[in-house]
Design a protein around this motif. Structure first.
Motif: not given
Lengths: 300, 257
Positions: A27-31, A33-38
């Motif tokens: 879950f952490l790994a997935g979020t 990557s989204i966090l980085f994009v944001v």
């Protein structure tokens, strides 16, 4: 797995904990990557929007002059946007027909042994660093364009288009080849058994069946072209003028950022304008990827 | 009665594998001929020779003589398009194209040009062909309002019927069916069998099946294949009640296979 009713709670417990840990890690790994994009987008927006304190959005997008270090500076990005658009359009016109034909040949026509060789070579093509391709383009394509059209310099949008078309080809061919190969054999057999020729079977059944993959391949190829920097900077001449033909030097958005970032004073309007160009690029690529995604997941 | 299909001494090799060993058979028109035998005995391979679908597989070599209506089909110059128009094929798994229901049935006529029995001096329209073909497989009433829907949304039985309708639209004379019911449930199987029964007055049907009851129910003649050879061929009732060969008897009584 849940073995309901098994009276062995002490063996279940460590398993539950490890499950929990693994799930949280994923879950952490997935979020992240989204966090980085944001975060990237926030940073880009923060730096880029600072420009609009001195220049209006309209003057930036539609302004015809890009003189960031003259006095007063002019931040019209239209020549750069059009430069990218021209080079990209040219590259699409070259790479899409050839890429599509190449993918069809590899997936549908070539005998088995040749297919493997061709696939490997296309993937090899994708592995060549863009700077190397740019260098080869500079010493081969540019003089060729110059002598072919008898113009004063070969550093033109056309040279860039040829180069980028060449660079987009592996993306288009390999994704499309996968899409065509994924079409069940039974479709082909069904068409052939109805008396279709090999070509009719490809054109009327296999291509429509693979259409989402075909379109996605083209979109991703475009994304590759519009984001390319080094090669295009080396061979397009870098003149920030609005191009009227493909035989003029142009300057793309990417090349502008790469060429000017080093000398722009941090925090200055010039600095902000380069980030604003970055936002424009980001939006364009985002739309392209979104379109590709839409087509990839359209059916089913 | 002249045979519709006549096969003489047919040999087929897949690379080194000798898949058909000197098969000779005569198939009569407007009958259902069943081909039975254990898996790997060459029955599907044999069927696929009759419309030369084996040509699409690399490394296949065919020798022998196959004539359909007296016309030799194995020579290299044979007109495969005309052959496959005349000899249609239904596959094991229904394989409708990922197009609309209408486009599936219209596929053949669009390839070959709209043709068919003239009605009032004019060729039938595409719509008429689609309707007629869907009626022939009893799908018209169910699907007439859904013609624009994707064919992939249909049930397996409907898909298989659609594939048969797709064939009928090009006016074939022979229908080759390669285990057409193996993906279907027993009720759907029975209904497809009824359809085959209705169609046999107009078409010569050759059906491969691993289901001996099915062969017994629907066919007039049965051919038993084993290890690439045609062991026995004759009237279905005779094959199933008093087979001449020991191998045939062993197979139909369930001793192996």
């Amino acid at each position: 797995m849940d073995f309901v009713g098994l009276p062995v709670p002490y063996t279940m417990k460590p398993r539950r904990i490890s499950e929990f840990l693994i799930e949280s890690a994923i879950f952490l790994a997935g979020t992240i990557s989204i966090l980085f994009v944001v975060l990237i987008f926030i940073f880009l927006a923060k730096e880029g929007f600072a420009l609009f304190r001195t220049v209006s959005l309209w003057d930036f997008l539609a302004g015809k002059d890009w003189y960031p270090i003259s006095y007063p500076p002019r931040f019209g990005a239209l020549p750069l946007i059009l430069g990218s658009v021209w080079v990209t359009l040219g590259a699409i016109l070259i790479s899409v027909p050839i890429g599509v034909a190449c993918a069809v040949y590899i997936a549908e026509v070539a005998p088995h042994w040749l297919r493997e060789i061709l696939k490997a070579s296309v993937e090899f093509l994708a592995a060549i660093p863009s700077i190397v391709l740019g260098f080869i383009g500079l010493v081969t394509l540019v003089p060729l364009v110059q002598s072919l059209f008898n113009i004063s310099t070969g550093l033109t949008a056309l040279a860039g288009s040829l180069m980028l078309g060449f660079m987009a080809m592996p993306t288009i061919v390999s994704i499309m080849e996968d899409a065509l190969t994924a079409v069940p054999r039974s479709y082909r057999e069904g068409a052939l058994a109805l008396g279709a020729t090999h070509w009719q079977a490809i054109w009327r059944v296999v291509m429509p069946a693979a259409s989402s993959g075909v379109i996605a391949a083209v979109m991703l190829g475009i994304g590759r072209v519009i984001g390319e920097t080094m090669a295009v900077m080396m061979i397009t001449g870098n003149a920030a003028r609005i191009p009227t033909t493909l035989l003029q030097p142009v300057r793309t958005m990417t090349a502008t950022i790469a060429a000017e970032m080093g000398e722009a004073v941090q925090g200055s309007p010039h600095y902000a304008s380069l980030f604003a160009i970055g936002i424009v690029l980001f939006v364009i690529t985002f739309i392209i990827n979104l379109t590709a995604d839409f087509f990839l997941h359209r059916e089913k | 009665m002249n045979p519709k299909i006549s096969v003489k001494n047919l040999h087929l090799h897949y690379g080194d594998f000798h898949a058909l060993k000197g098969v000779s058979i005569e198939i009569r028109p407007c009958r259902v001929t069943a081909i039975i035998g254990p898996s790997g005995c060459g029955k599907s391979t044999f069927l696929r020779c009759l419309n030369r679908m084996n040509d699409t597989i690399e490394g296949v070599k065919t020798e022998g003589l196959i004539t359909i209506d007296g016309e030799e089909i194995l020579h290299t110059g044979a007109d495969l398009i005309r052959l496959r128009k005349k000899v249609g094929m239904v596959f094991q798994r229904p394989n409708p194209f990922p197009l609309s229901i209408f486009e599936n049935v219209a596929f053949g006529p669009k390839l070959h040009g709209v043709s068919g029995p003239k009605k009032g001096g004019r060729a039938p329209s595409l719509e008429e062909i689609v309707e007629k073909s869907l009626r022939a497989v009893n799908l018209w009433d169910e699907l007439k309002d859904l013609l624009k829907d994707s064919a992939l949304r249909l049930s397996l039985e409907q898909q298989q019927r659609l594939c048969i309708a797709r064939l009928l639209a090009v006016n074939p004379e022979v229908l080759l069916m390669d285990e057409p019911c193996s993906a279907l449930d027993p009720v759907a199987t029975l209904r497809i069998e009824e359809l085959i029964h209705e169609m046999k007055k107009d078409y010569t049907i050759v059906i491969v099946t691993h289901n001996m009851q099915q062969a017994a129910r629907i066919s007039g003649e049965t051919a038993y294949f084993y290890l690439g050879e045609l062991i026995e061929f004759g009237r279905t009732d005779r094959i199933f009640t008093s087979p001449e060969k020991k191998e045939t008897e062993d197979y139909i009584t369930g001793r192996f296979g």
